[in-house]
Design a protein around this motif. Sequence first.
Motif, short mmCIF file in Angstrom:
data_model
loop_
_atom_site.label_atom_id
_atom_site.label_comp_id
_atom_site.label_asym_id
_atom_site.label_seq_id
_atom_site.Cartn_x
_atom_site.Cartn_y
_atom_site.Cartn_z
N LEU A 25 0.83 -1.21 0.00
CA LEU A 25 0.00 0.00 0.00
C LEU A 25 0.87 1.25 0.00
CD1 LEU A 25 -2.73 -1.12 2.56
CD2 LEU A 25 -2.81 -1.24 0.06
N ALA A 26 1.95 1.23 0.80
CA ALA A 26 2.85 2.37 0.83
C ALA A 26 3.61 2.50 -0.48
CB ALA A 26 3.84 2.22 1.99
N SER A 27 4.10 1.41 -1.01
CA SER A 27 4.91 1.44 -2.23
C SER A 27 4.13 1.98 -3.43
CB SER A 27 5.44 0.05 -2.56
OG SER A 27 6.38 -0.38 -1.61
N PHE A 28 2.89 1.56 -3.55
CA PHE A 28 2.17 1.87 -4.78
C PHE A 28 1.15 2.99 -4.67
CE2 PHE A 28 3.47 -2.67 -5.10
CZ PHE A 28 4.42 -2.49 -6.09
N PHE A 29 0.82 3.43 -3.46
CA PHE A 29 -0.16 4.50 -3.34
C PHE A 29 0.41 5.80 -2.76
CE2 PHE A 29 -3.21 0.94 -3.53
CZ PHE A 29 -4.02 1.42 -4.55
N LEU A 30 1.51 5.72 -2.02
CA LEU A 30 2.06 6.92 -1.39
C LEU A 30 2.49 7.93 -2.45
CD1 LEU A 30 2.88 8.28 1.28
CD2 LEU A 30 5.12 7.18 1.04
N LEU A 31 1.90 9.12 -2.41
CA LEU A 31 2.20 10.20 -3.36
C LEU A 31 2.18 9.70 -4.81
CD1 LEU A 31 5.04 12.18 -1.52
CD2 LEU A 31 2.62 12.76 -1.72
N LEU A 32 1.17 8.90 -5.14
CA LEU A 32 1.06 8.32 -6.48
C LEU A 32 0.99 9.40 -7.56
CD1 LEU A 32 0.70 5.76 -8.23
CD2 LEU A 32 -1.76 5.91 -7.78
N GLY A 33 0.38 10.51 -7.24
CA GLY A 33 0.27 11.60 -8.21
C GLY A 33 1.31 12.68 -8.02
N GLY A 34 2.39 12.36 -7.33
CA GLY A 34 3.38 13.38 -6.98
C GLY A 34 4.26 13.85 -8.11
N ALA A 35 4.34 13.09 -9.21
CA ALA A 35 5.18 13.46 -10.36
C ALA A 35 4.31 13.67 -11.58
CB ALA A 35 6.22 12.38 -10.64
N PRO A 36 4.71 14.56 -12.48
CA PRO A 36 3.98 14.69 -13.75
C PRO A 36 4.02 13.38 -14.52
CG PRO A 36 5.54 16.51 -13.45
CD PRO A 36 5.84 15.49 -12.39
N LEU A 37 3.13 13.23 -15.47
CA LEU A 37 3.13 12.07 -16.35
C LEU A 37 4.42 12.03 -17.15
CD1 LEU A 37 -0.52 12.33 -17.68
CD2 LEU A 37 0.31 10.65 -16.01
N PHE A 38 5.03 10.85 -17.23
CA PHE A 38 6.27 10.69 -17.99
C PHE A 38 5.93 10.36 -19.45
CE2 PHE A 38 7.75 10.09 -13.68
CZ PHE A 38 9.01 10.69 -13.68
N ASP A 39 6.58 11.07 -20.36
CA ASP A 39 6.43 10.76 -21.78
C ASP A 39 7.52 9.79 -22.21
OD1 ASP A 39 4.21 12.40 -22.64
OD2 ASP A 39 5.48 14.13 -22.18
N VAL A 40 7.24 8.87 -23.15
CA VAL A 40 6.11 8.96 -24.03
C VAL A 40 4.93 8.12 -23.48
CG1 VAL A 40 5.29 8.38 -26.36
CG2 VAL A 40 7.55 9.34 -26.06
N ASP A 41 5.23 7.01 -22.82
CA ASP A 41 4.21 6.00 -22.55
C ASP A 41 3.07 6.49 -21.66
OD1 ASP A 41 5.52 4.26 -24.16
OD2 ASP A 41 6.43 3.09 -22.56
N GLU A 42 3.40 7.07 -20.50
CA GLU A 42 2.32 7.53 -19.62
C GLU A 42 1.46 8.58 -20.30
OE1 GLU A 42 2.56 7.25 -15.03
OE2 GLU A 42 4.22 8.54 -15.69
#
Length: 513
Positions: free
Chosen positions: A17-34
């Motif tokens: 839960l910590a690994s995958f949800f903590l600050l999940l939206g903290g970084a902009p989307l990475f290009d190209v894939d995201e």
Amino acid sequence: MLSRNPVVATLILLLPLASFFLLLGGAPLFDVDEGAFSEATREMFARGDFLSTYLNGEHRFDKPILVYWFQALGYLIFGATEWAFRLPSAVAAVIWSYATWYFARQRFGPDTALAALAVAATAIGPFAIGRAATADALLNMLLALALFDAWRHLESGQRTPLLRSYVWIALGVLTKGPIALIVPGTVTLLYCATRGEWKRWARSVFDPTGWAILAVLVTPWYVYALFTHGQNFIDGFILKHNVERFTGTLEGHTGSLFYYIFAVPLLLLPWTSPLIASLRNIRADAGTGVRRFLWIWAGFVVVFFSLSGTKLPHYVLYGSTPLFLLIAAHRDSLRRGWVHFAPLTLLLALFVALPLVFDLLSASSAGNAYYRAQLGDALARADAIYYTVTLACLLLWLAVALRLPAGIWSKMMVGAALQVLALTTVVVPWVGNVLQGPVKEAAAFVRERPEPVVAWRLDVPSLSVYREAVTPSRAPLAGELAVTRIDRVPETGYETLFLKGGVAVVRQKTAEE
């Protein structure tokens, strides 16, 4: 014993839960894939079409439909946010981790199950795809569920887990295509072949009810896509993104035959040394049914993708699940702690030094001018909080490694948790702002302007996500704004309206100018 200490057991169980949800939206989307996955999902709503995918108005046949549907649910609830687009991957990664724990608990015992969960939740490769708005975490979860149930069937002869495995395979085919059939089918074939159980494999693979499940779940969308898009779907999805991806080099992603021999240890950091140590046990493990099955699973994936013309690091993660279990199963044989601690120590030290490394790269001749310019803001974007957190994690780890009266494995779990803490709270958000911040800021700039906008010589689909509008990829016409790379702006004829890092917004000069 991990399971006998309720506090330790609870903390390990909370790790995914910590690994995958903590600050999940903290970084902009990475290009190209995201950026591409997220924009294709956003355009579903803009077009009112939830059965086909488009990217900036053009057909996108890279992947089947399932991950876009899950991203659409996140978009519907949370809007066009990084959290919404990454949510399906985070949920899939958490299920993947707990499914590994549950499978191990029944066959290796509660302590090994907790150890395997710790590896699954902290290894850097699964960590990356579990927090990315792409299809990879979902497919890894489905492959793990399919092969876990395939083993349950082989182990017990029961039909229920076999039929469940068909469900997971079908959903995998809707997630990423034929690879969801190839991996479970070949792994079970190779395992049964080593035991001379050819008929048993054939009965399982050609189960009529199983194929009916596959047909019901898979056929409707594929038939729709084929009849709606015809030859474009065949050329784009089947030939280009499946056949050509294996037989040739797609989009410049190439590598040697030994590419994955080096990629696997890096993707499983900080568990690299325990992974290498576990290789000594392959011969002994071959005598145990489930361990033989796991080694075949991991080995087939490495060999198969080593033979592929297109090579990307995350492909080999389809064989990482068995390695979580095997690393954990052999944890008690680890010796010479400093050997196993070295990769984690170097990684945490790298986090502290990364702003300086980026700054040095920006001043060098490495790469191209665009990325050097993006890295030029690295030091400025690293604040006191960044250095405090990364340095604290490094010092705490050194204290644990040198002073904590515990075994090698226990110390490594603490260090792995510190790695996750540093990555989630400061490192990934900082890297995202360095590499993608200028794109997001350029999107905010053009969004406030009345002129039409195009992307010119710059492939950043996240620009459209943040603009919440399709951005054609072409040269600008008179009166249009162009978001481009600073190293691709003509020397004359254009004025620069916005410049940040390597990203510029330009406009053609008028005759009067």
